[in-house]
Design a protein around this motif. Structure first.
Motif, PDB file in Angstrom:
ATOM      1  N   PRO A  50      40.784  48.628  31.104  1.00 10.92           N
ATOM      2  CA  PRO A  50      41.634  47.656  32.843  1.00 10.92           C
ATOM      3  C   PRO A  50      41.312  46.168  33.044  1.00 10.92           C
ATOM      4  N   ASN A  51      40.353  45.460  33.052  1.00 11.92           N
ATOM      5  CA  ASN A  51      40.506  43.909  32.590  1.00 11.92           C
ATOM      6  C   ASN A  51      41.328  42.698  31.595  1.00 11.92           C
ATOM      7  N   ILE A  53      44.571  44.173  30.644  1.00 14.21           N
ATOM      8  CA  ILE A  53      45.841  43.949  31.310  1.00 14.21           C
ATOM      9  C   ILE A  53      46.162  42.735  31.477  1.00 14.21           C
ATOM     10  N   ARG A 260      48.372  47.952  45.067  1.00 12.93           N
ATOM     11  CA  ARG A 260      47.382  49.200  45.313  1.00 12.93           C
ATOM     12  C   ARG A 260      47.072  50.491  46.365  1.00 12.93           C
ATOM     13  N   TYR A 274      51.245  49.508  38.022  1.00 16.62           N
ATOM     14  CA  TYR A 274      50.180  49.743  37.405  1.00 16.62           C
ATOM     15  C   TYR A 274      49.654  48.594  36.717  1.00 16.62           C
ATOM     16  N   ARG A 275      50.420  47.236  36.110  1.00 16.43           N
ATOM     17  CA  ARG A 275      50.218  45.216  35.667  1.00 16.43           C
ATOM     18  C   ARG A 275      49.807  45.125  37.300  1.00 16.43           C
ATOM     19  N   HIS A 278      46.172  45.345  38.621  1.00 16.51           N
ATOM     20  CA  HIS A 278      44.948  44.992  38.383  1.00 16.51           C
ATOM     21  C   HIS A 278      44.753  43.001  38.375  1.00 16.51           C
ATOM     22  N   ASP A 369      39.946  38.435  33.212  1.00 14.52           N
ATOM     23  CA  ASP A 369      38.468  38.810  33.319  1.00 14.52           C
ATOM     24  C   ASP A 369      37.324  38.310  32.823  1.00 14.52           C
TER      25      ASP A 369
ATOM     26  N   HIS B 152      39.520  48.391  44.027  1.00  9.43           N
ATOM     27  CA  HIS B 152      39.772  48.011  42.436  1.00  9.43           C
ATOM     28  C   HIS B 152      40.323  49.010  41.517  1.00  9.43           C
ATOM     29  N   PRO B 153      41.301  48.688  40.892  1.00 12.43           N
ATOM     30  CA  PRO B 153      41.531  49.440  39.670  1.00 12.43           C
ATOM     31  C   PRO B 153      40.347  50.430  39.089  1.00 12.43           C
TER      32      PRO B 153
END
Lengths: 716, 367
Positions: A50-51, A53, A260, A274-275, A278, A369, B152-153
């Motif tokens: 996830p980090n 993305i 989100r 989704y993108r 993140h 990230d 947070h995802p």
């Protein structure tokens, strides 16, 4: 996420086969879940972390990663884009971002004279390989560029943007905002406004569904109404159709938390949302929008009218200190400084050597990230290869671990019960209305879950006992007798009512549940058997002060409703009630269709273990012989054994060291006369002398006298 | 009376005694020859006094000799007969040894208890203490303190059961949350209640009350809101591990974990670390174990890869140290989380995770 092997090769000149590439990425970057051959290409299914993305969800980003793990060079020519002036667009369109926290960057690029048609075959193939449905050349170009760059993009039909009340959205509250060239208002212009939705606003989206927007949803609006849900889905009306001639490309950066929560409240997840959730790099929009414009111009040769960029606060590369000594210490071996240097450079991390032991590293903004030094150490460590790091047992001072007394006693009890032939079982800690009704348990005493998976998981169980009883009843379909036990959590809603004050350290308590069932039995034997098991269990914990009580109980009456009203007792240690032993109420047993009577005990383990005593001490064996005498007494049926024992003990004196009930008997005839016979071994012993028969005869005579006085009969 | 008669007695005695078929017959013969009243030899000895001195001497000597001889005969035959008779008694006590042994009901411990105890033993031997914590947790302990902020995802990695907020007890006033929080340090922080999704909150609780060096494991039940199948259940078991000191490294982690698996599975195993992402560790990795079913040759269990994913781990994130009030950079160490159910399934080749909570004795009695 799906990636095309051939597409990746356009950006980086690696030699590895699809399988080899998959293995390398799995070991050094993230897991490649599968490699599938697809025509002349291969599809890589990658479980992108996830980090990663923000930087690696596009083919270009993944190519950079591949370059770092394989050492292959990037094909820089493939990353090129054209320049676009800021020129004419400002005569047609204004962009206003109401709050730059919600939308740190918004770019619009206008193209005139487009022809909407089907996309070329090569483009459609790649989209389909990556799981996207081709629609028309403009929409496909936007999606294709997203797959390439990782930046979600949107295309509006300029003619569909409304301009009826041009001035309406000059919100007085935002006058303090620093004027931006591109935000200069021109009344004739159409407007794009990035704002929160207003109460009651609705939008018909490209999926032909109408969404009710709430004031927390970020939207892209024209002067009048929302035309898209920002970062989630475009509106149908402003979308591309066969008549479209003039378009506005959108490349924006939105607050990930807003996207989100918006996506959650609308229950609408899309590739874009989704993108965005993140947290993408705001500096990516510029590259992506130009890349998209290049592609659209190439696909149908129109002309660009310029670009608008609302980007009040630029995101700059982060600088961090990288201590070589700390990196070595965290990894556990010495790695040459040159390796660190090369590894970081290969990932696009610029560095300067501050001194011999430290680097100053500059993180490219796409690597969202990498925030702290440890993040950068991980980059070096994974490129070095975890498989190359040796296993070294830590050299630390020896000290024994702190002992967990609760677990010690729990294990001791479990092993004891194992010896008694009990089978340990685990339960589900959930229950539902139907199960509770079967046990006549009040649902209001049970903690309720916000989001049960089914009606059977509506509550947390406050009484593990009912779960065990249910299991026993099920097992009686396959077995004639069962001995089941377990330690489980009781989640108690109100500890004060169920546990007397002073016991409530929280609502969660460990309970020990014991059960015995025997088909065809009347339950009496099982009751005493389980009582014996409890006696021995308590004794094995070094607890001597245990006893049983059947009236004026400490536990609330509701706790006893599960039990047979005349076959239940409270278990005490000292003056503290720690549990209940009894036969499950025959009505309950019938409700749950049990094929046998069930005797069970419900013991609060959380209090029990704290009363346990580890120090066992040897008691000297008397040097003098013991004298055993037997006595059999006929008493009325309802006289409690305890009362008889009291009489014998009171008279027995100091030499009477043990009384053992060895026969408890009644036949039909006695039962009819409401009588029963109890026989005891009495053990007399002295630590100081050999007892004489005459002494004991005298004591026995007194005992018999006292029994007689009670009106009981001593059998001769 | 002469020596002929003695010879005759001797001969008859020898024949008859050795021909006695049982102890009763032998006893009759004893009376016949040695009986006090009318025994043949007794009579001879009794008549000695009527014989002349010369003759009395010789015959007396011979008769006594014969008496000893005869007694020996009786004794010998008696022994023989006793043995034979005992043998025949034993023979009557013949047992059919092929009949199956009696069924003695043995108890059993749950397979997860067995593996859990094994894991606890291995870690204890390396100086790790065993710590437990509550299963109903606050949002802060389960997420925030572990660097998994709200919105947070990363939270999507843990599907969570939430408790209904502000439930009141039977007395109508008490807020349940207060009871759960009575002993926790986070009364005012994110205090929504949930069923813990991992045993990681135990490391937070432990670090709040202890300073490094720290070596603990935290086994216990955890919950996930998800659809159940042979590999997934809504409740299962975790062991969380934490080792903190001045210099604890990735290399140390590899050694400790190798030790665990070698001892647990009783054979040489390999591990493989892959980069992964868990917000509470940095660097973070996934640990694969060489498939113990096929010895890493590739089989359906490991999907032909030779590896099975077995735990998540990493070096404790500075934000976690910050959350428990440690001074940054004063300590470092690793944390890991391992699924007990998964290991137990591997160890005993159990195909369906749902058996663990089925309560089915046909399953439980096998352990």
């Amino acid at each position: 996420m799906k990636f095309s092997y051939n597409w990746l090769k356009e950006f980086v000149s690696f030699k590895e086969s699809p399988e080899k590439l998959a293995e390398l990425l799995t070991l050094k970057s993230f897991e490649v879940e599968s490699v599938e051959k697809a025509g002349g290409d291969w599809l890589l299914n990658i479980a992108l972390l996830p980090n990663r993305i923000p930087d690696a969800s596009g083919h270009m980003g993944l190519a950079r990663e591949i370059s770092a793990v394989t050492g292959a060079k990037l094909k820089n020519d493939a990353f090129g884009v054209k320049k676009y002036s800021t020129g004419l667009i400002r005569q047609f369109l204004d962009v206003k971002v109401e709050n730059s926290q919600d939308c740190p960057r918004y770019m619009a690029l206008m193209i005139d004279g487009v022809k909407v048609k089907e996309s070329p075959a090569w483009l459609k193939q790649r989209m389909e390989l990556c799981g996207l449905q081709p629609i028309n050349n403009l929409v496909d170009a936007a999606n294709y560029t997203m797959l390439e760059t990782g930046q979600p993009l949107h295309v509006f039909d300029y003619s569909k943007l409304d301009n009826k009340e041009g001035q309406k959205y000059e919100n007085p509250n935002h006058k303090s905002q620093i004027p931006n060239k591109s935000q200069t208002q021109n009344p004739k212009n159409k407007k794009i406004v990035v704002r929160k939705a207003k109460k009651g606003e609705k939008l018909l989206c490209l999926d032909d569904k109408e969404y009710e927007l709430n004031p927390e949803t970020l939207v892209i609006a024209d002067s009048e109404k929302p035309v898209a849900i920002a970062g989630i889905k475009g509106g149908k009306e402003s979308g591309i159709n066969s008549e479209t001639r003039t378009i506005v490309l959108e490349a924006a950066n939105f607050n990930p938390i807003l996207i989100r929560s918006g996506s959650k409240s609308l229950n609408l997840k899309t590739d874009a949302s989704y993108r965005f959730e993140h947290g993408l790099d705001p500096n990516l929009t510029d590259f992506a929008i130009r890349r998209l414009a290049d592609l659209i111009l190439r696909l149908s040769g129109e002309n660009a009218k310029g670009i608008i960029d609302v980007y009040p606060q630029k995101t700059l590369p982060l600088k961090l200190l990288f201590h070589l000594e700390y990196a070595d210490r965290l990894i556990g071996i010495q790695i040459p400084p040159q390796f660190y240097k090369n590894a970081l450079l290969s990932l696009g991390i610029n560095l300067e050597e501050k001194n011999k032991t430290d680097f100053i590293v500059e993180i490219p903004t796409m690597r969202r990230d990498l925030i702290i030094e440890e993040d950068v150490i991980e980059e070096a460590a994974r490129l070095y290869g975890y498989e190359k790091m040796p296993a070294i047992l830590p050299g630390i001072p020896l000290f024994p671990p702190e002992e967990n007394a609760e677990l010690f006693w729990e294990n001791k009890i479990k092993n004891n019960l194992l010896g008694f032939g009990f089978n340990e079982s685990f339960i589900y800690e959930f229950t539902g209305d139907k199960e509770l009704a079967g046990f006549e348990e009040p649902a209001k005493d049970y903690l309720e879950l916000e989001n049960p998976t089914s009606p059977e998981t509506k509550y947390l169980t406050a009484r593990p006992l009912i779960k065990y009883i249910q299991q026993v009843s099920e097992n009686l379909k396959n077995f004639d007798s069962t001995r089941v036990f377990g330690v489980a959590k009781a989640f108690i809603k109100d500890p004060v009512s169920r546990w007397r004050p002073g016991l409530n350290g929280g609502c969660e308590r460990k309970q020990l549940i014991l059960t015995i069932a025997q088909k065809g039995s009347k339950g009496e034997e099982e009751f005493y058997e389980l009582k014996g098991v409890i006696d021995d269990t308590l004794e094995s914990l070094g607890i001597a002060e245990y006893w049983y009580k059947d009236e004026n109980c400490q536990f609330p009456i509701s706790n006893f409703q599960l039990f047979h009203p005349y076959r239940k007792t409270e278990i005490y240690i000292g003056n503290q009630a720690i549990g209940i032993l009894g036969e499950i109420h025959p009505v309950v047993a019938k409700n749950i269709k049990s094929k046998a009577r069930i005797v069970a005990a419900e013991i609060d383990f959380s209090s029990l273990w704290q009363l346990a005593e580890k120090e066992a001490e040897y008691k000297p064996i008397s040097k003098y012989p013991a004298i055993i005498r037997d006595i059999a007494i006929i008493v009325p049926f309802n006289i409690k054994t305890e009362s008889i024992l009291n009489v014998i003990e009171n008279t027995g004196g100091e030499f009477l060291t043990d009384i053992d009930l060895f026969d408890y008997f009644y036949d039909e005839k006695m039962k009819n006369k409401s009588q029963k016979s109890l026989a005891f071994h009495l053990r007399f012993e002295s630590k100081e002398k050999t007892l004489k028969d005459e002494e004991i005869d005298e004591i026995m005579r007194k005992i018999i006298d006292d029994v007689d006085k009670k009106g009981w009969i001593v059998r001769k | 009376m002469d020596s002929n008669e003695l010879q005759k007695i001797e001969k008859t005695a020898k024949n008859e005694v050795s021909g006695a078929k049982n102890l009763d017959e032998l006893n009759d013969l004893r009376i016949k020859f040695l009986g006090r009243e009318r025994g043949a030899l007794t009579l001879v000895l009794r008549n000695l006094k009527n014989l002349p001195q010369e003759e009395r001497k010789i015959i007396g000597k011979n008769a006594n000799h014969l008496k000893i001889l005869t007694e020996e005969l009786f004794e010998k035959r008696g022994e023989e007969l006793k043995k034979t008779e005992f043998d025949s008694i034993l023979k009557k006590e013949w047992l059919d040894v092929t009949r199956p042994g009696a069924k003695i009901e043995r108890g059993s411990l749950h397979p997860i208890t067995l593996v859990r105890c094994e894991v606890e033993k291995i870690f204890s031997s390396m100086g790790f203490g065993v710590v437990e914590g509550p299963e109903v947790e606050t949002e802060w302990y389960n997420f925030d303190a572990l660097n998994i902020p709200k919105d947070h995802p990363a939270r999507d990695l843990w599907d969570t059961f939430w408790l209904k907020p502000a439930q009141t007890g039977a007395d109508g006033t008490r807020k349940v949350a207060e009871n759960f929080l009575r002993n926790s340090a986070s009364s005012l922080r994110s205090s929504a209640l949930l069923l813990r999704t991992h045993t990681s909150p135990v490391q937070i609780r432990y670090m709040q009350s202890h300073n490094p060096p720290i070596r603990i494991i935290a086994p216990g039940r955890v919950y996930r809101y998800e659809a159940t199948d042979a590999g997934h259940d809504i409740q299962f078991h975790h062991v969380e591990g934490l080792m903190i000191d001045k210099h604890i490294s990735i290399a140390n982690f590899k050694a400790v974990i190798l030790e665990l698996f070698k001892k647990l599975f009783g054979k040489e195993v390999k591990i493989r670390l892959r980069p992964s992402y868990f917000p509470f560790v940095e660097p973070g990795f996934e640990v694969d174990l060489s498939c113990i079913v096929c010895n890493a040759k590739g089989c359906p269990v490991c999907k032909k890869t030779g590896w099975s994913e077995i735990m998540g781990a990493g070096m404790v994130h500075p934000k976690v140290f910050e959350a428990v009030g440690y001074i940054p950079r004063n300590q470092q160490g690793f944390a890991f989380g391992i699924g007990l159910d998964r290991i137990t399934m591997m160890k005993y080749k159990i195909p369906d995770i749902r058996l663990f909570h089925s309560g089915d004795l046909r399953f439980l009695k096998q352990f």
